[in-house]
Enzyme design. Structure first.
Site, mmCIF file in Angstrom:
data_model
loop_
_atom_site.group_PDB
_atom_site.id
_atom_site.type_symbol
_atom_site.label_atom_id
_atom_site.label_comp_id
_atom_site.label_asym_id
_atom_site.label_seq_id
_atom_site.Cartn_x
_atom_site.Cartn_y
_atom_site.Cartn_z
ATOM 1 N N ARG A 27 -25.953 52.196 -25.795
ATOM 2 C CA ARG A 27 -24.988 51.375 -26.533
ATOM 3 C C ARG A 27 -24.298 52.175 -27.644
ATOM 4 O O ARG A 27 -23.271 51.757 -28.153
ATOM 5 C CB ARG A 27 -25.714 50.180 -27.171
ATOM 6 N N TRP A 73 -25.617 51.526 -35.451
ATOM 7 C CA TRP A 73 -24.297 52.165 -35.332
ATOM 8 C C TRP A 73 -23.575 51.801 -36.613
ATOM 9 O O TRP A 73 -23.258 50.640 -36.853
ATOM 10 C CB TRP A 73 -23.575 51.611 -34.105
ATOM 11 N N ASN A 99 -27.876 43.011 -36.100
ATOM 12 C CA ASN A 99 -26.650 43.516 -35.454
ATOM 13 C C ASN A 99 -25.506 42.649 -35.925
ATOM 14 O O ASN A 99 -25.652 41.427 -36.013
ATOM 15 C CB ASN A 99 -26.714 43.352 -33.937
ATOM 16 N N GLY A 100 -24.361 43.257 -36.171
ATOM 17 C CA GLY A 100 -23.195 42.471 -36.571
ATOM 18 C C GLY A 100 -22.768 42.842 -37.983
ATOM 19 O O GLY A 100 -23.209 43.847 -38.538
ATOM 20 N N LYS A 488 -10.571 58.382 -19.897
ATOM 21 C CA LYS A 488 -11.863 58.952 -19.460
ATOM 22 C C LYS A 488 -12.018 60.367 -20.005
ATOM 23 O O LYS A 488 -13.061 60.731 -20.512
ATOM 24 C CB LYS A 488 -11.973 59.000 -17.924
ATOM 25 N N GLU A 491 -12.536 60.493 -23.857
ATOM 26 C CA GLU A 491 -13.827 59.924 -24.266
ATOM 27 C C GLU A 491 -14.982 60.915 -24.138
ATOM 28 O O GLU A 491 -15.825 60.989 -25.016
ATOM 29 C CB GLU A 491 -14.187 58.730 -23.369
ATOM 30 N N HIS A 507 11.512 60.848 -22.182
ATOM 31 C CA HIS A 507 11.870 60.240 -23.469
ATOM 32 C C HIS A 507 11.003 60.776 -24.604
ATOM 33 O O HIS A 507 10.961 60.176 -25.676
ATOM 34 C CB HIS A 507 11.752 58.716 -23.390
ATOM 35 N N LYS A 606 -21.235 51.389 -26.392
ATOM 36 C CA LYS A 606 -21.003 50.779 -25.080
ATOM 37 C C LYS A 606 -20.404 49.386 -25.221
ATOM 38 O O LYS A 606 -19.468 49.041 -24.535
ATOM 39 C CB LYS A 606 -22.318 50.725 -24.293
HETATM 40 O O1 M6R Z 1 -17.175 45.707 -22.431
HETATM 41 P P1 M6R Z 1 -15.690 45.736 -22.437
HETATM 42 O O2 M6R Z 1 -15.107 45.924 -21.087
HETATM 43 O O3 M6R Z 1 -15.085 44.557 -23.122
HETATM 44 O O4 M6R Z 1 -15.325 47.019 -23.291
HETATM 45 C C1 M6R Z 1 -14.006 47.333 -23.605
HETATM 46 C C2 M6R Z 1 -13.909 48.740 -24.097
HETATM 47 O O5 M6R Z 1 -14.665 48.913 -25.274
HETATM 48 C C3 M6R Z 1 -14.386 49.750 -23.053
HETATM 49 O O6 M6R Z 1 -13.694 49.620 -21.858
HETATM 50 C C4 M6R Z 1 -14.218 51.194 -23.581
HETATM 51 O O7 M6R Z 1 -12.882 51.524 -23.695
HETATM 52 C C5 M6R Z 1 -14.969 52.154 -22.668
HETATM 53 N N1 M6R Z 1 -15.640 53.131 -23.439
HETATM 54 C C6 M6R Z 1 -14.068 52.818 -21.701
HETATM 55 O O8 M6R Z 1 -14.689 53.797 -20.941
#
Ligand code: M6R
Length: 611
Positions: A27, A73, A99-100, A488, A491, A507, A606
């Protein structure tokens, strides 16, 4: 994002919690901690990986059958030992994992300081446990009551688990806006932010609802609502196996999940698509088919990769259903006071089903009277439960932070939906409908074939791994694929990458093109084929390095390209499901070659449960 694990029962709590924290590592987190009751309260926490915490605790007496653990986090306060959870009250009797975000913590902190409280760190969580302590003292009430009172004052989202030295046989948990799963064993309970730490012990779980509080003993689970009324827990059976959350011989979860796609796409379609019989069955859509047929507009809200799936869906839905579609970043939509009219349908797309921005966007549209349709991967997640109806993607647990199999499953499900609605509405010619059903049915096999490119793409990754920037270009259905390819790469390889609609290049982005810039085109045979060849030529003329995803047997593009990736032929409407695979592999191999932890890229989480 943060992860919680807690245990109460007949086992040693520490090994259960430690293993659980490792399962939640995917996560994303920057510090970890545990608290145990063993002749008093013992709290250990540390910046860094769970393994570092484990090293710190080697040789310590961790004997306890109750405990709480956390991966943090950072939001409020930098990642360091003192800001790590658990946090403890001033009298050292209560300890909490959270969490939160508690949005009004500064105001509460100010009041507590006036009452003499002292804080060791900068977190909202430490404020919350002091606040509970203060209420307990002022009201001379139980910990449970103090938590209830405190949470009424709190603004924000939370899951908390509290351990109380004076009640050594009880854990108290509560949630609003962040997920909490309770696993029910024989004389034991497991608490976690998702099912992955629980699945090897029990399949029986309760998903705690917002505003509920759980009072948990080894052999008793009491759920109460915010008015202190007892609720009957709804016990569900988990349908995931342990193997689904382990690497099964692959070097990384990301690679495993890329290679699982023939199966996961098949699972998304299973029991729903019968190409021979010409039918699509989507149970979740049944009661809402007429709402969709008469919809004036579909608004798709999502973030990140799920937003890219939404962009592909825009093309699919407009073509097949002739309903206008808008695709919105959930984070923008939620704050913009958007116009929602009668007859609008919101589709929320999310792998985790917990993304805070998406959740709030759909809640605010729901308040304005819109029908909310959720497309989620995680069963029982907050987004799936907040939707009026929805469809699960059935891709299985996705552990790699970079979304791969969830994306292709989302596309498969969105395509099924567009076909079903278009067919019912009569907006697709029957022949085309049947042709697309067969196209979709053939996808798992074509993805399998595409995965055979892995070794060739690894070689390509070797060639381009030192580039500082990448450009990804596509048109039509392949435009969102280009965006996803760029996401991708950035990241997991930390290389700057931009995705653009190929025609937009002239453009602005064309200024970047020189002999050092790799430009990845997604240029399979579709309605834009001739046009994108011109875009490739524009890049070639400026000495850019051209890598192109083409349809097998393409006779024109290879002569223009430095590297070619040939994928099986498919109708343009379903082609994104295939075309994204080589881009996932390219990003994966570049990330690995550069020596990065592709499953847990820096700074990423995550499920993004904070806004
Ligand atoms: O769990 P979700 O699909 O709502 O998450 C959305 C984004 O946080 C998620 O797609 C993020 O961009 C990923 N790391 C992409 O690989």
């Amino acid at each position: 994002m943060c992860g919680i694990v807690a245990y109460i029962g007949h086992r040693q709590a520490y090994p259960v919690i430690l293993k659980g924290l490792k399962r939640l590592e995917y996560r994303g987190y920057d510090s970890a901690g545990v608290a145990m009751l063993n002749n008093g309260l013992h709290v250990y926490k540390k910046k860094g990986k769970v393994a570092e915490l484990e090293d710190l605790l080697t040789g310590k007496d961790m004997n306890s059958s109750i405990g709480i653990g956390h991966t943090r986090w950072a939001t409020h306060g930098e990642p360091n030992d003192k800001n790590a959870h658990p946090h403890t009250s001033g009298d050292k009797k209560l300890t909490i994992v959270h969490n939160g975000i508690i949005e009004n913590y500064l105001q509460i902190k100010k009041e507590l300081i006036q009452r003499g409280h002292q804080f060791s760190g900068d977190t909202d969580t430490e404020v919350l446990i002091h606040f509970i302590e203060e209420i307990k003292k002022q009201n001379q009430c139980s910990t449970e009551e103090a938590i209830r009172v405190a949470l009424k004052r709190v603004v924000g989202a939370y899951v908390i688990v509290v351990l109380d030295v004076d009640n050594p046989d009880t854990l108290i948990a509560a949630r609003k806006g962040s997920p909490l799963v309770i696993g029910i064993g024989k004389g034991e309970h497991f608490l976690a932010s998702d099912a992955s730490p629980i699945v090897e012990y029990t399949k029986e779980v309760v998903f705690v609802n917002d505003y509920e509080m759980a009072i948990i003993k080894a052999d008793e689970l009491i759920l109460k609502n915010s008015s202190n009324e007892i609720q009957t827990p709804y016990i569900q059976k988990l349908d995931i196996e342990l193997a689904a959350i382990e690497k099964s011989g692959y070097d990384h979860f990301m690679l495993k999940e890329i290679f699982e796609q023939p199966q996961t796409i098949f699972d998304s379609l299973r029991g729903r698509l019968d190409a021979k019989g010409g039918t699509v069955i989507l149970g979740g859509l049944r009661e809402y088919t007429t709402s969709f047929e008469s919809a004036q507009r579909i608004i798709i809200v999502a973030c990140g990769t799920s937003w890219h799936a939404g962009l592909v869906a825009e093309y699919m839905f407009e073509e097949l259903t002739r309903i206008p579609v808008e695709v919105e970043y959930a984070s923008e939509f939620r704050y913009r006071n958007p116009v929602i009219r009668e007859g609008d349908i919101i589709i929320a797309i999310s792998q985790s089903g917990e993304t805070a921005d998406t959740l709030v966007a759909m809640e605010s549209a729901k308040e304005k009277g819109a029908v909310i349709f959720g497309i989620c991967n995680v069963v029982g997640s907050s987004i799936s439960r907040t939707s009026h109806a929805g469809v699960y993607t059935h891709a299985g647990p996705e552990i790699g932070v970079a979304s791969t199999k969830a994306f292709t499953a989302q596309l498969a499900v969105l395509c099924l939906m567009a076909l079903k609605i278009g067919h019912e509405k009569g907006s697709i010619p029957h022949k085309r409908y049947l042709q697309l059903l067969h196209e979709l049915e053939a996808i798992p096999e074509k993805v399998e074939e595409t995965l055979k490119l892995n070794d060739a793409i690894k070689k390509m990754a070797e060639k381009y791994k030192n580039a500082h920037d990448f450009l990804y270009l596509g048109r039509g259905y392949n435009f969102p694929v280009a965006l996803e390819g760029a996401l991708k790469l950035k990241e997991i390889s930390y290389i700057h990458a931009e995705g653009y609609a190929a025609a937009e290049m002239k453009h602005g982005p064309i200024a970047l093109v020189d002999e050092n810039l790799p430009v990845v085109f997604v240029a399979t045979k579709d309605a834009y084929y001739e046009k994108i060849i011109s875009n490739i030529q524009e890049v070639k003329a400026r000495k850019g390095k051209v890598i192109v995803v083409v349809t097998q047997g393409d006779k024109n593009i290879p002569a223009l390209a430095d590297d070619v990736i040939e994928v099986p032929e498919a109708d343009e409407l379903v082609a994104p499901i295939i075309n994204v695979i080589p881009l996932q592999l390219l990003a994966y191999h570049i990330g690995v070659l550069k020596g990065y932890d592709v499953d847990k890229p820096r700074n990423l989480a995550k499920s993004v449960t904070v806004e």
